[in-house]
Design a protein around this motif. Sequence first.
Motif, PDB file in Angstrom:
ATOM      1  N   GLY A 310       0.778  -1.221   0.000  1.00 41.40           N
ATOM      2  CA  GLY A 310       0.000   0.000   0.000  1.00 41.40           C
ATOM      3  C   GLY A 310       0.811   1.273   0.000  1.00 41.40           C
ATOM      4  N   ARG A 311       2.092   1.187  -0.329  1.00 41.24           N
ATOM      5  CA  ARG A 311       2.944   2.377  -0.361  1.00 41.24           C
ATOM      6  C   ARG A 311       2.939   2.986  -1.774  1.00 41.24           C
ATOM      7  N   THR A 312       2.982   4.287  -1.833  1.00 39.14           N
ATOM      8  CA  THR A 312       2.914   4.971  -3.118  1.00 39.14           C
ATOM      9  C   THR A 312       4.317   5.262  -3.653  1.00 39.14           C
ATOM     10  N   VAL A 313       4.474   5.070  -4.947  1.00 39.16           N
ATOM     11  CA  VAL A 313       5.743   5.343  -5.625  1.00 39.16           C
ATOM     12  C   VAL A 313       5.453   6.211  -6.839  1.00 39.16           C
ATOM     13  N   VAL A 314       6.164   7.327  -6.952  1.00 35.82           N
ATOM     14  CA  VAL A 314       6.087   8.172  -8.142  1.00 35.82           C
ATOM     15  C   VAL A 314       7.501   8.376  -8.664  1.00 35.82           C
ATOM     16  N   GLY A 315       7.601   8.911  -9.854  1.00 39.69           N
ATOM     17  CA  GLY A 315       8.911   9.114 -10.450  1.00 39.69           C
ATOM     18  C   GLY A 315       9.328  10.575 -10.424  1.00 39.69           C
ATOM     19  N   TYR A 316      10.626  10.786 -10.551  1.00 33.42           N
ATOM     20  CA  TYR A 316      11.140  12.126 -10.765  1.00 33.42           C
ATOM     21  C   TYR A 316      11.951  12.117 -12.058  1.00 33.42           C
ATOM     22  N   LEU A 326      12.096   1.973 -18.022  1.00 30.22           N
ATOM     23  CA  LEU A 326      10.679   1.668 -17.810  1.00 30.22           C
ATOM     24  C   LEU A 326      10.179   0.614 -18.782  1.00 30.22           C
ATOM     25  N   ASN A 327      10.571   0.724 -20.046  1.00 32.52           N
ATOM     26  CA  ASN A 327      10.113  -0.253 -21.034  1.00 32.52           C
ATOM     27  C   ASN A 327      10.761  -1.605 -20.840  1.00 32.52           C
ATOM     28  N   LEU A 373      11.075   7.541  -7.227  1.00 33.30           N
ATOM     29  CA  LEU A 373      12.047   6.843  -8.064  1.00 33.30           C
ATOM     30  C   LEU A 373      12.718   7.862  -8.975  1.00 33.30           C
ATOM     31  N   VAL A 374      14.011   8.067  -8.798  1.00 33.51           N
ATOM     32  CA  VAL A 374      14.747   9.079  -9.549  1.00 33.51           C
ATOM     33  C   VAL A 374      15.275   8.451 -10.839  1.00 33.51           C
ATOM     34  N   LEU A 375      14.733   8.900 -11.965  1.00 29.90           N
ATOM     35  CA  LEU A 375      15.118   8.320 -13.250  1.00 29.90           C
ATOM     36  C   LEU A 375      16.396   8.931 -13.828  1.00 29.90           C
ATOM     37  N   PRO A 376      16.653  10.249 -13.696  1.00 28.06           N
ATOM     38  CA  PRO A 376      17.949  10.780 -14.146  1.00 28.06           C
ATOM     39  C   PRO A 376      19.014  10.601 -13.059  1.00 28.06           C
ATOM     40  N   TRP A 377      19.388   9.348 -12.813  1.00 24.24           N
ATOM     41  CA  TRP A 377      20.315   9.032 -11.727  1.00 24.24           C
ATOM     42  C   TRP A 377      21.672   9.701 -11.919  1.00 24.24           C
ATOM     43  N   ASN A 378      22.000  10.107 -13.141  1.00 21.72           N
ATOM     44  CA  ASN A 378      23.288  10.747 -13.387  1.00 21.72           C
ATOM     45  C   ASN A 378      23.383  12.115 -12.716  1.00 21.72           C
ATOM     46  N   LEU A 379      22.234  12.683 -12.316  1.00 23.60           N
ATOM     47  CA  LEU A 379      22.211  13.954 -11.580  1.00 23.60           C
ATOM     48  C   LEU A 379      21.999  13.712 -10.097  1.00 23.60           C
ATOM     49  N   ARG A 396      11.162   8.726   0.816  1.00 27.09           N
ATOM     50  CA  ARG A 396      12.531   8.309   0.511  1.00 27.09           C
ATOM     51  C   ARG A 396      12.777   8.322  -0.999  1.00 27.09           C
ATOM     52  N   LEU A 397      14.018   8.588  -1.364  1.00 29.19           N
ATOM     53  CA  LEU A 397      14.428   8.592  -2.754  1.00 29.19           C
ATOM     54  C   LEU A 397      14.988   7.236  -3.130  1.00 29.19           C
ATOM     55  N   VAL A 398      14.671   6.793  -4.333  1.00 32.35           N
ATOM     56  CA  VAL A 398      15.121   5.484  -4.809  1.00 32.35           C
ATOM     57  C   VAL A 398      15.907   5.690  -6.102  1.00 32.35           C
ATOM     58  N   PHE A 399      17.101   5.117  -6.163  1.00 30.96           N
ATOM     59  CA  PHE A 399      17.937   5.158  -7.366  1.00 30.96           C
ATOM     60  C   PHE A 399      18.098   3.731  -7.889  1.00 30.96           C
ATOM     61  N   PRO A 400      17.768   3.494  -9.156  1.00 34.62           N
ATOM     62  CA  PRO A 400      17.778   2.119  -9.677  1.00 34.62           C
ATOM     63  C   PRO A 400      19.126   1.633 -10.175  1.00 34.62           C
ATOM     64  N   ILE A 401      20.067   2.544 -10.463  1.00 32.20           N
ATOM     65  CA  ILE A 401      21.333   2.204 -11.123  1.00 32.20           C
ATOM     66  C   ILE A 401      22.460   2.925 -10.408  1.00 32.20           C
ATOM     67  N   PRO A 402      23.620   2.269 -10.217  1.00 33.72           N
ATOM     68  CA  PRO A 402      24.062   0.979 -10.760  1.00 33.72           C
ATOM     69  C   PRO A 402      23.440  -0.241 -10.078  1.00 33.72           C
ATOM     70  N   GLU A 403      22.912  -0.002  -8.872  1.00 31.87           N
ATOM     71  CA  GLU A 403      22.126  -1.033  -8.205  1.00 31.87           C
ATOM     72  C   GLU A 403      21.069  -0.320  -7.388  1.00 31.87           C
ATOM     73  N   LEU A 404      20.001  -1.006  -7.052  1.00 36.96           N
ATOM     74  CA  LEU A 404      18.905  -0.365  -6.348  1.00 36.96           C
ATOM     75  C   LEU A 404      19.383   0.146  -4.994  1.00 36.96           C
ATOM     76  N   SER A 405      19.186   1.436  -4.744  1.00 37.50           N
ATOM     77  CA  SER A 405      19.552   2.016  -3.455  1.00 37.50           C
ATOM     78  C   SER A 405      18.487   3.000  -3.031  1.00 37.50           C
ATOM     79  N   ILE A 406      18.285   3.110  -1.730  1.00 35.00           N
ATOM     80  CA  ILE A 406      17.261   3.964  -1.145  1.00 35.00           C
ATOM     81  C   ILE A 406      17.939   4.959  -0.227  1.00 35.00           C
ATOM     82  N   VAL A 407      17.668   6.242  -0.439  1.00 34.48           N
ATOM     83  CA  VAL A 407      18.231   7.293   0.404  1.00 34.48           C
ATOM     84  C   VAL A 407      17.270   7.535   1.556  1.00 34.48           C
ATOM     85  N   GLU A 408      17.762   7.291   2.753  1.00 35.17           N
ATOM     86  CA  GLU A 408      16.933   7.349   3.959  1.00 35.17           C
ATOM     87  C   GLU A 408      17.154   8.664   4.694  1.00 35.17           C
ATOM     88  N   GLY A 409      16.095   9.451   4.932  1.00 40.48           N
ATOM     89  CA  GLY A 409      16.149  10.593   5.823  1.00 40.48           C
ATOM     90  C   GLY A 409      16.982  11.750   5.316  1.00 40.48           C
TER      91      GLY A 409
END
Length: 417
Positions: A310-316, A326-327, A373-379, A396-409
């Motif tokens: 039930g947690r919401t996820v949106v993209g940046y 995404l594809n 979910l931050v899609l322009p991870w290079n920034l 929390r911010l989520v970065f998918p690459i180079p591996e999934l990581s979550i920025v806490e607090g």
Amino acid sequence: MTRCRLCGSATLASVVDLGATPPCESFLAAEQLDLAEPAYPLHLRVCTDCWLAQIPPLIKPEETFTEYAYFSSFSTSWVEHARTYVADAVERTGLGPDAFVVEVASNDGYLLKHVVDRGIRCLGVEPSVNVGAAARDAGVPTLTAFLSPETGAEVRAEHGPAALVVANNVYAHIPDVVGFTQGLRALVADDGWVSIEVQHLLTLIEENQYDTIYHEHFQYYTVASAIRALASGGLALVDVELLPTHGGSIRLWARPAEAAGEPSQRVADVLAREKAAGLQELSGYTEFSARVAKVRRDLLKFLVEAAESGRTVVGYGAPGKGNTLLNHCGIRPDLLAYTVDRNPYKHGRYTPGTRIPILPPEQIAADKPDYVLVLPWNLRDELIEQLAFVHDWGGRLVFPIPELSIVEGASSKEVTA
């Protein structure tokens, strides 16, 4: 694709096959959602003779760049990168008030405006009508054209030879690499400089940056393959810089072959790194596909578990690279409700293939999602700072690459999933 577009060899080896996707900048208007959408194979191969990595040239540049959705000025860090570059280039090449500078693929004038501010004569060569118009509105002289040997000769005849030709983040975007390089040589003075920035295949492989593989990028360079490409147009590499931009880029400093001299030690050092990584033999490419598959599995697992709890996820962001991700992962609005972008051109549109709505950035603060979910991870560093407000409600911010990581607090503590 049966032959290498640089050397003509027929020995092309598969690196990773990402299936078929729509062009990454073909954002959809609402009235297009019920229409058919073309998709093209996205299969990266490497030539085992010249080691140029490449995808089939299935889409013509005219289909992408006549009306373009990317405006460089919307990235604060990219504008600063351009300002610093201009200052460094003026010092390196000794540009004076009588010099002439040409930038190829000059976008909305984000770089040349710093040249204009210094009182140096310049011209942008930009194929996209809409962003070229924005550059002219900002006071940057801009020619709407694709670079070819003929275009280069025409510009030279009208304006004179260029002391510096800049080609940042375009050398991967042209299927006719030989003709484009000949166009660069036509523009530059016989004792001038050519500066090229392009993503480094070494970091793409090492850091799992597979989302930067998309139809706009026809080839992917090592320094070794770039030397071959430059030589095809009469240019020689004299120096190289390693840059953090786009997850890891190379800045190539080249000159007409007759004026080049010996390359710097940095060129030899980077060539040695590439060889040590196995990028001049197939061993450097064989594990990449498996690591790409893990990125996909980890991201999908995270999104599915978030939805089930039930947690919401949106993209940046709505960058081209994000649409490859995404594809490839098959992410739809049930897993990513929407994404936001600073570029008003994209507002009210939908991501190609995945049909995820694109909204203004203010929507994040209004909705207070659990994850972004931050899609322009290079920034990454720029966006961790810009999106610090997400932590105010425990998001929390989520970065998918180079591996999934979550920025806490607010402390930006990172947790690797």
